[in-house]
Scaffold this active site. Structure first.
Site, PDB file in Angstrom:
ATOM      1  N   MET A  30       0.837  -1.198   0.000  1.00 41.81           N
ATOM      2  CA  MET A  30       0.000   0.000   0.000  1.00 41.81           C
ATOM      3  C   MET A  30       0.878   1.257   0.000  1.00 41.81           C
ATOM      4  O   MET A  30       0.408   2.353   0.295  1.00 41.81           O
ATOM      5  CB  MET A  30      -0.930   0.002   1.213  1.00 41.81           C
ATOM      6  N   GLY A  31       2.169   1.076  -0.322  1.00 45.95           N
ATOM      7  CA  GLY A  31       3.043   2.235  -0.453  1.00 45.95           C
ATOM      8  C   GLY A  31       3.539   2.772   0.874  1.00 45.95           C
ATOM      9  O   GLY A  31       3.435   2.122   1.904  1.00 45.95           O
ATOM     10  N   GLY A  36      10.868  -2.868   5.567  1.00 51.73           N
ATOM     11  CA  GLY A  36      10.085  -4.112   5.543  1.00 51.73           C
ATOM     12  C   GLY A  36       9.677  -4.454   4.117  1.00 51.73           C
ATOM     13  O   GLY A  36       9.888  -5.581   3.637  1.00 51.73           O
ATOM     14  N   HIS A  37       9.129  -3.463   3.427  1.00 51.06           N
ATOM     15  CA  HIS A  37       8.751  -3.674   2.021  1.00 51.06           C
ATOM     16  C   HIS A  37      10.001  -3.997   1.186  1.00 51.06           C
ATOM     17  O   HIS A  37       9.967  -4.860   0.304  1.00 51.06           O
ATOM     18  CB  HIS A  37       8.122  -2.408   1.444  1.00 51.06           C
ATOM     19  N   ASP A 150       2.313  -9.435   8.882  1.00 47.47           N
ATOM     20  CA  ASP A 150       0.860  -9.614   8.792  1.00 47.47           C
ATOM     21  C   ASP A 150       0.592 -11.118   8.715  1.00 47.47           C
ATOM     22  O   ASP A 150       0.275 -11.657   7.648  1.00 47.47           O
ATOM     23  CB  ASP A 150       0.326  -8.885   7.563  1.00 47.47           C
TER      24      ASP A 150
HETATM   25  P1  AMP Z   1       1.440  -2.898   3.493  1.00 48.37           P
HETATM   26  O1  AMP Z   1       1.995  -1.863   2.572  1.00 48.37           O
HETATM   27  O2  AMP Z   1       1.462  -2.490   4.936  1.00 48.37           O
HETATM   28  O3  AMP Z   1       0.129  -3.462   3.033  1.00 48.37           O
HETATM   29  O4  AMP Z   1       2.455  -4.114   3.441  1.00 48.37           O
HETATM   30  C1  AMP Z   1       2.813  -4.711   2.207  1.00 48.37           C
HETATM   31  C2  AMP Z   1       3.590  -5.962   2.494  1.00 48.37           C
HETATM   32  O5  AMP Z   1       4.766  -5.646   3.239  1.00 48.37           O
HETATM   33  C3  AMP Z   1       2.809  -6.988   3.315  1.00 48.37           C
HETATM   34  O6  AMP Z   1       3.069  -8.280   2.813  1.00 48.37           O
HETATM   35  C4  AMP Z   1       3.375  -6.798   4.699  1.00 48.37           C
HETATM   36  O7  AMP Z   1       3.295  -7.966   5.493  1.00 48.37           O
HETATM   37  C5  AMP Z   1       4.826  -6.474   4.377  1.00 48.37           C
HETATM   38  N1  AMP Z   1       5.426  -5.775   5.510  1.00 48.37           N
HETATM   39  C6  AMP Z   1       4.973  -4.660   6.126  1.00 48.37           C
HETATM   40  N2  AMP Z   1       5.758  -4.337   7.174  1.00 48.37           N
HETATM   41  C7  AMP Z   1       6.721  -5.289   7.250  1.00 48.37           C
HETATM   42  C8  AMP Z   1       7.826  -5.527   8.120  1.00 48.37           C
HETATM   43  N3  AMP Z   1       8.093  -4.727   9.135  1.00 48.37           N
HETATM   44  N4  AMP Z   1       8.603  -6.603   7.883  1.00 48.37           N
HETATM   45  C9  AMP Z   1       8.336  -7.438   6.843  1.00 48.37           C
HETATM   46  N5  AMP Z   1       7.315  -7.270   5.977  1.00 48.37           N
HETATM   47  C10 AMP Z   1       6.519  -6.208   6.167  1.00 48.37           C
END
Ligand code: AMP
Length: 284
Positions: A30-31, A36-37, A150
Site C-alpha cells: 500500500m506504499g 520491511g517492504h 501480517d
Molecule cells: P502494506 O503496505 O502495509 O500493506 O504491506 C505490504 C507488504 O509488506 C505486506 O506483505 C506486509 O506484510 C509487508 N510488511 C509490512 N511491514 C513489514 C515488516 N516490518 N517486515 C516485513 N514485511 C513487512
C-alpha cells in the site's frame, strides 16, 4: 524502471516478459515504503528475473471508521525506493481503475478470517483477498512475497491460493524491525514522539514471552498474563488482543507447540499496531 497506472499497460509488459521466458516476482504493497517492504523486494529480486511492486491503498479493505483517507502516501519517495532495489515495474492504479462502476465480485476466505484481526475488522480480509486475487490475475507472477508481520494475512492468502488453484508460490518473509524492536510499519508515521516511545511495549512483551519460553514455560495462560502486564504498564497503550493460535489453522492453543503463533494488536493512542512471533523449538 517503468511506472504504470493501467491494467492494460501491466498486461502488455507481462506478456512480453512471459514471451521472453522471464520469471516474475510480485510484491503487493500500500506504499509509503520502508525497509520491511524493501526486504520483500530483495527476496523477489533474488528469486525472479523481473520484479513488480504494486502500490495501491485498497479502499475495500478499510472499515468505515478506519484510516483510508489519512493513510500515508508518498509516491515520489516510493519510486526512488523501488528504483534503488532494482524493481522493474511499479503498478500504481487509481481506485477507479481497480474497481469499475459496477464492480461486484469478491473473494471471501472463510474460517481463517474469523480469528484475530478478522474479528476486529469485519470485511477486511474479504477486501484484501479480492484485491490480491485481482493483482495476481493482472500481473501473473510466478511468486508473490508477503511479510510475516501480517501473519494472518499470509495464512489467509496461502489458503486462497490453494483453494482457488492459483499457480503462484507464496513466499513469507521475516519481520523487519527498528533498532529498538518496533516492527516497521507505514502506520508508525502516525505516532507522536511519546507514542513512538510507548510503542516499544509490543516488542517488550514479545521479548518477555520469548524469555519465558526459553526458560521452559509453555502455558499460554501464564505467558499471556505476563505479556498483558508489560503492556498494561504503558499508559498510552490499550490492548486490542493478544492471542495464541496455530500458525496455519489460526485455532486457539493452550500450550505452545511447534509453529504456534502469538499475535497481538495494540492501540498506541489512536494508532493500531500489530506484531507477532512464532514459537519454534530451539534445537541445540
Ligand atoms: P502494506 O503496505 O502495509 O500493506 O504491506 C505490504 C507488504 O509488506 C505486506 O506483505 C506486509 O506484510 C509487508 N510488511 C509490512 N511491514 C513489514 C515488516 N516490518 N517486515 C516485513 N514485511 C513487512
Amino acid at each position: 524502471m517503468e511506472v504504470v497506472t493501467t491494467i492494460e499497460q501491466v498486461r502488455k509488459q507481462v506478456k512480453s516478459w512471459r514471451q521472453s521466458g522471464y520469471s516474475i516476482g510480485l510484491v503487493p504493497t500500500m506504499g509509503f515504503l520502508h525497509e520491511g517492504h524493501q526486504s520483500l523486494m530483495a527476496a523477489a529480486k533474488k528469486d525472479n528475473q523481473k520484479v513488480i511492486v504494486t502500490i495501491f491503498v485498497n479502499p475495500i479493505q478499510f472499515g468505515p471508521s478506519e484510516d483510508l483517507a489519512s493513510y500515508p502516501r508518498d509516491l515520489e519517495r516510493d519510486k526512488i525506493a523501488c528504483e534503488k532495489m532494482g524493481v522493474d515495474l511499479i503498478f500504481c492504479p487509481s481506485a477507479s481503475e481497480m474497481y469499475t462502476a459496477h464492480f461486484n465480485s469478491y473473494v471471501d476466505v472463510n474460517g481463517l478470517t474469523d480469528a484475530l484481526c478478522g474479528k476486529k475488522r469485519p470485511g477486511h480480509f474479504k477486501g484484501v483477498c479480492t484485491v490480491v486475487a485481482k493483482l495476481f490475475n493482472i500481473t501473473q507472477p510466478n511468486r508473490a512475497y508477503f511479510g510475516q508481520k501480517d501473519a494472518q494475512q499470509l495464512a489467509v492468502i496461502k489458503r486462497m491460493v490453494k483453494d482457488l488453484n492459483f499457480d503462484i508460490d507464496i513466499i513469507g518473509c521475516p519481520i523487519v524491525r527498528e533498532s529498538d524492536g518496533l516492527a516497521k510499519s507505514s502506520r508508525n508515521s502516525y505516532l507522536s514522539p511519546n507514542e513512538r516511545i510507548a510503542a516499544i511495549c509490543l516488542y517488550q512483551a514479545i521479548e518477555l514471552a520469548n524469555l519465558m519460553i526459553k526458560q521452559g514455560e509453555r502455558s499460554v495462560a501464564i505467558i499471556d498474563a505476563a505479556m498483558h502486564s508489560v503492556i498494561a504498564k504503558q499508559p498510552l497503550a490499550k490492548i486490542d488482543y493478544i492471542e495464541f493460535v496455530d500458525q496455519q489453522t489460526l485455532k486457539s492453543v493452550e500450550l505452545l507447540e511447534q509453529d504456534s503463533l502469538c499475535a497481538l494488536a495494540v492501540f498506541i493512542g489512536k494508532t493500531r499496531l500489530i506484531d507477532n512471533f512464532i514459537y519454534q523449538h530451539q534445537h541445540s
